[in-house]
Enzyme design. Structure first.
Site, short mmCIF file in Angstrom:
data_model
loop_
_atom_site.label_atom_id
_atom_site.label_comp_id
_atom_site.label_asym_id
_atom_site.label_seq_id
_atom_site.Cartn_x
_atom_site.Cartn_y
_atom_site.Cartn_z
N PRO A 193 0.77 -1.25 0.00
CA PRO A 193 0.00 0.00 0.00
C PRO A 193 0.80 1.31 0.00
CG PRO A 193 0.06 -0.92 2.20
CD PRO A 193 0.74 -1.92 1.32
N CYS A 194 1.42 1.61 -1.14
CA CYS A 194 2.11 2.90 -1.25
C CYS A 194 1.12 4.06 -1.26
CB CYS A 194 2.99 2.93 -2.49
SG CYS A 194 2.11 2.60 -4.03
#
Length: 209
Positions: A178-179
Site C-alpha cells: 500500500p504505497c
C-alpha cells in the site's frame, strides 16, 4: 508460451489479449489445455489475468514465487507484459485460475471486508532502498497514513525522503503493497502511480471502513 519463439515469432498483442471472455467452447478448452501443458512442462513462468476494480482494470501477474506485478490501466497493460517478457521471462500465459486467490482478496478489499492481504509476493523487480521501503509499507495500518519522511526513517535512511517518493512511484505491487498510504507531511496526497483519483479512492475506501 514463449513470446520469443523464432522463426515464428508470435504477435505479442495477440498472445497477451485476455482469452477468458466470450470464448467458443472449443477455444476455451484449447486454452485450458495450453495452461495445463505449460504448467506440466514448466514453461509457464508468468501467469496473468485482468480484474475489474473501483480504480479501473488491474493487471495481475505472478511467477511461481508469488505476485510480481499489479498494474493500472494507465500504465498500458500490454506494455507492462512486454516489459515482464523482456526482463523476467518470455514464457507468459493468460491463466486466470493461477491468480484466483489474489483476485478474490482484491474483491474483498474493495468491498471493505478485507484490511490486509495474505498472498505470496515476488519482489524481484525491486532492490536496495526501494525494496526496504516496500517491505515497510504493509506495516502502515489500514485506514492510516505516514509521511514520506516517516517512511524514510522506518526504512533506515531518514534523509532519503525523495528516494521514498521514487520507491512509491515505481512500486510494482500497488494496492497490495500500500504505497497509497504514503502522503506528504502537510497531509496532501502527493503523486501516485495510478493517478491522484485512484489514490483518493483507496484512502477514502479505507477511511470509510
Amino acid at each position: 508460451m514463449n513470446l520469443d519463439s523464432a522463426p515464428e515469432r508470435a504477435d505479442v498483442a495477440a498472445i497477451l489479449e485476455p482469452l477468458d471472455v466470450g470464448l467458443e467452447p472449443a477455444l476455451a478448452s484449447l486454452h485450458a489445455r495450453l495452461v495445463r501443458e505449460a504448467q506440466t512442462t514448466h514453461v509457464l513462468d508468468i501467469a496473468y489475468r485482468v480484474v475489474d476494480s473501483p480504480v479501473g482494470k488491474l493487471l495481475l501477474a505472478a511467477t511461481e514465487n508469488g505476485i510480481i506485478r499489479v498494474a493500472f490501466e494507465l500504465e498500458n497493460h500490454q506494455a507492462v507484459l512486454e516489459r515482464l517478457a523482456s526482463s523476467v521471462s518470455p514464457n507468459i500465459l493468460h491463466a486466470p485460475s493461477q491468480l484466483e486467490a489474489a483476485a478474490q482478496q482484491l474483491s474483498e478489499y474493495f468491498k471493505g471486508s478485507r484490511t490486509s492481504f495474505h498472498l505470496p509476493l515476488d519482489f524481484s523487480l525491486s532492490r536496495g532502498f526501494r525494496l526496504n521501503v516496500l517491505h515497510h509499507l504493509p506495516d502502515i495500518a489500514y485506514g492510516t497514513t505516514e509521511s514520506y519522511a516517516e517512511v524514510a526513517l522506518a526504512a533506515g535512511s531518514p534523509n532519503a525522503v525523495r528516494a521514498v517518493g521514487t520507491a512509491c512511484a515505481t512500486n510494482p505491487l500497488p494496492v497490495i503493497v500500500p504505497c497509497h498510504r504514503v502522503v506528504r507531511s502537510d497531509g496532501s496526497y502527493g503523486g501516485y502511480l495510478g493517478g491522484t483519483e485512484a489514490k483518493r479512492t483507496l484512502l477514502t475506501l479505507e477511511a470509510a471502513a
